[in-house]
Design an enzyme around this catalytic site. Sequence first.
Site, PDB file in Angstrom:
ATOM      1  N   ARG A  66       0.849  -1.187   0.000  1.00 50.20           N
ATOM      2  CA  ARG A  66       0.000   0.000   0.000  1.00 50.20           C
ATOM      3  C   ARG A  66       0.891   1.245   0.000  1.00 50.20           C
ATOM      4  O   ARG A  66       0.630   2.230  -0.675  1.00 50.20           O
ATOM      5  CB  ARG A  66      -0.956   0.012   1.208  1.00 50.20           C
ATOM      6  CG  ARG A  66      -1.680   1.345   1.369  1.00 50.20           C
ATOM      7  CD  ARG A  66      -2.974   1.271   2.187  1.00 50.20           C
ATOM      8  NE  ARG A  66      -2.913   0.390   3.322  1.00 50.20           N
ATOM      9  CZ  ARG A  66      -2.244   0.647   4.467  1.00 50.20           C
ATOM     10  NH1 ARG A  66      -1.594   1.776   4.617  1.00 50.20           N
ATOM     11  NH2 ARG A  66      -2.234  -0.239   5.435  1.00 50.20           N
ATOM     12  N   TYR A  77     -15.800  16.872 -15.610  1.00 48.66           N
ATOM     13  CA  TYR A  77     -16.243  15.479 -15.701  1.00 48.66           C
ATOM     14  C   TYR A  77     -17.387  15.238 -14.707  1.00 48.66           C
ATOM     15  O   TYR A  77     -17.313  15.663 -13.552  1.00 48.66           O
ATOM     16  CB  TYR A  77     -15.041  14.582 -15.392  1.00 48.66           C
ATOM     17  CG  TYR A  77     -15.350  13.109 -15.369  1.00 48.66           C
ATOM     18  CD1 TYR A  77     -15.669  12.433 -16.534  1.00 48.66           C
ATOM     19  CD2 TYR A  77     -15.319  12.398 -14.178  1.00 48.66           C
ATOM     20  CE1 TYR A  77     -15.949  11.076 -16.516  1.00 48.66           C
ATOM     21  CE2 TYR A  77     -15.594  11.040 -14.151  1.00 48.66           C
ATOM     22  CZ  TYR A  77     -15.913  10.385 -15.320  1.00 48.66           C
ATOM     23  OH  TYR A  77     -16.191   9.035 -15.299  1.00 48.66           O
ATOM     24  N   ASP A 111      -7.121  18.829 -14.634  1.00 50.53           N
ATOM     25  CA  ASP A 111      -7.389  17.445 -15.042  1.00 50.53           C
ATOM     26  C   ASP A 111      -6.985  17.353 -16.512  1.00 50.53           C
ATOM     27  O   ASP A 111      -7.664  17.885 -17.391  1.00 50.53           O
ATOM     28  CB  ASP A 111      -8.880  17.131 -14.832  1.00 50.53           C
ATOM     29  CG  ASP A 111      -9.236  15.695 -15.224  1.00 50.53           C
ATOM     30  OD1 ASP A 111      -8.521  15.115 -16.072  1.00 50.53           O
ATOM     31  OD2 ASP A 111     -10.233  15.174 -14.707  1.00 50.53           O
ATOM     32  N   LYS A 136      -7.970   6.258 -19.437  1.00 50.49           N
ATOM     33  CA  LYS A 136      -8.286   6.753 -20.769  1.00 50.49           C
ATOM     34  C   LYS A 136      -7.060   6.632 -21.686  1.00 50.49           C
ATOM     35  O   LYS A 136      -6.595   5.537 -21.903  1.00 50.49           O
ATOM     36  CB  LYS A 136      -8.802   8.191 -20.661  1.00 50.49           C
ATOM     37  CG  LYS A 136      -9.849   8.383 -19.540  1.00 50.49           C
ATOM     38  CD  LYS A 136     -11.134   7.612 -19.760  1.00 50.49           C
ATOM     39  CE  LYS A 136     -12.038   7.577 -18.527  1.00 50.49           C
ATOM     40  NZ  LYS A 136     -12.337   8.864 -17.922  1.00 50.49           N
TER      41      LYS A 136
END
Length: 382
Positions: free
Chosen positions: A48, A100, A174, A199
């Site tokens: 982690r 978004y 972004d 993406k």
Amino acid sequence: MSKHIETLAIHAGQEPEVITGAVMTPIFQSSTYAQEGVGKHKGYEYSRTGNPTRTALEANLAALEGAEYGLAFASGMAATDAVLRMLSPGDHILAGNDVYGGTFRLFDKEFKRYGLVFSYVNTSNPDQVESGLRETTKIVWLETPTNPLLNITDLVKVVEILQSASNPPLLVVDNTFATPYLQRPIELGADVVVHSTTKYLGGHSDVIGGAVVTQSEEIYTRLAFLQNAVGAVPGPLDCFLVLRGLKTLPVRMDRHASNAEAIANYLAAHPLVDKVYYPFHISHPHREIAMTQMLNGGGMVSFVMKEGAKAAKRVAEGTVLFTLAESLGGVESLIEIPAVMTHASVSGSSLEVDPGLVRLSVGLEHVDDLLEDLENAFQGSN
Ligand SMILES: *Cc1c(COP(=O)(O)O)cnc(C)c1O
């Protein structure tokens, strides 16, 4: 070492693995790491906190954005969540009014409940950014190009405005739609870049991932703490897939853009189409700004059908090569209706989009085949 982005995409953060010489970064599918003595280890304790496949990806992403620090997350939304967690109740976020849909949902449905204050402006108009700033504004959050209308914000202008504020907020961009191959906001003065690596960066529609990149050690330290404390980390296989996708980012983006440009031109001349949205198209209101801050117009094209929602639905359901699906940025072409698919979560808000709008993620198929598929869908003859 100052190398071109095509070279960085393949090499940055990666060296042949020491034991075997494996050229591709291995998938270090391990949760924990043997320690030589108590607290004596090779830099990895628990996955982690850190994992070598993730480290390679993070270094690569930072290099591509021309920045020092990268952090990988389990999704674009997890990356967004981490950035917002740097703030405290009462802090104000000035956001773009067509961000978004999932970003708006996280802001409006979750972070608002925790005392963060949001307002939304059209960031394409720098005056609105300036007048939207408050004493308590800690972050200006924007996308350029935006989703799905492909509006462009002049990043240099916005940076100028923020830097002249008495208490300059952070500029978070972004950069999912443009990718660092087309546009590097940090080099233009942004503080933080956020990505959905799902993406274009991954590029093959086979992984969900996110990233944050920054030049500031202070922001990096805070975000690395949050990455470990919250734990929304990507697994090593997912990191490998994004790392592999990044290697071909520049060549893919060139083809995405040349196909998209041809399709935008075709749509603009089509009698059934009312309006086309593509950053480098002659009809785009911010074309000049787009051309100064982006290398090409990217792979996304949106358009409005003259006959509205019904006609849009007919086209979206009538293509064969363009798959009817959410998401974007993969090698295959996708088609969708934002009002009822990706942007359903903003319906009824000021972010609502035209129901006659169709969004294309233009893939890497031969452009003639894509044009033929669209024409057949328009004619209803597929
Ligand atoms: C998809 C997307 C996100 C969210 O990323 P996920 O990986 O789906 O969580 C954020 N911003 C933009 C612009 C996106 O397209």
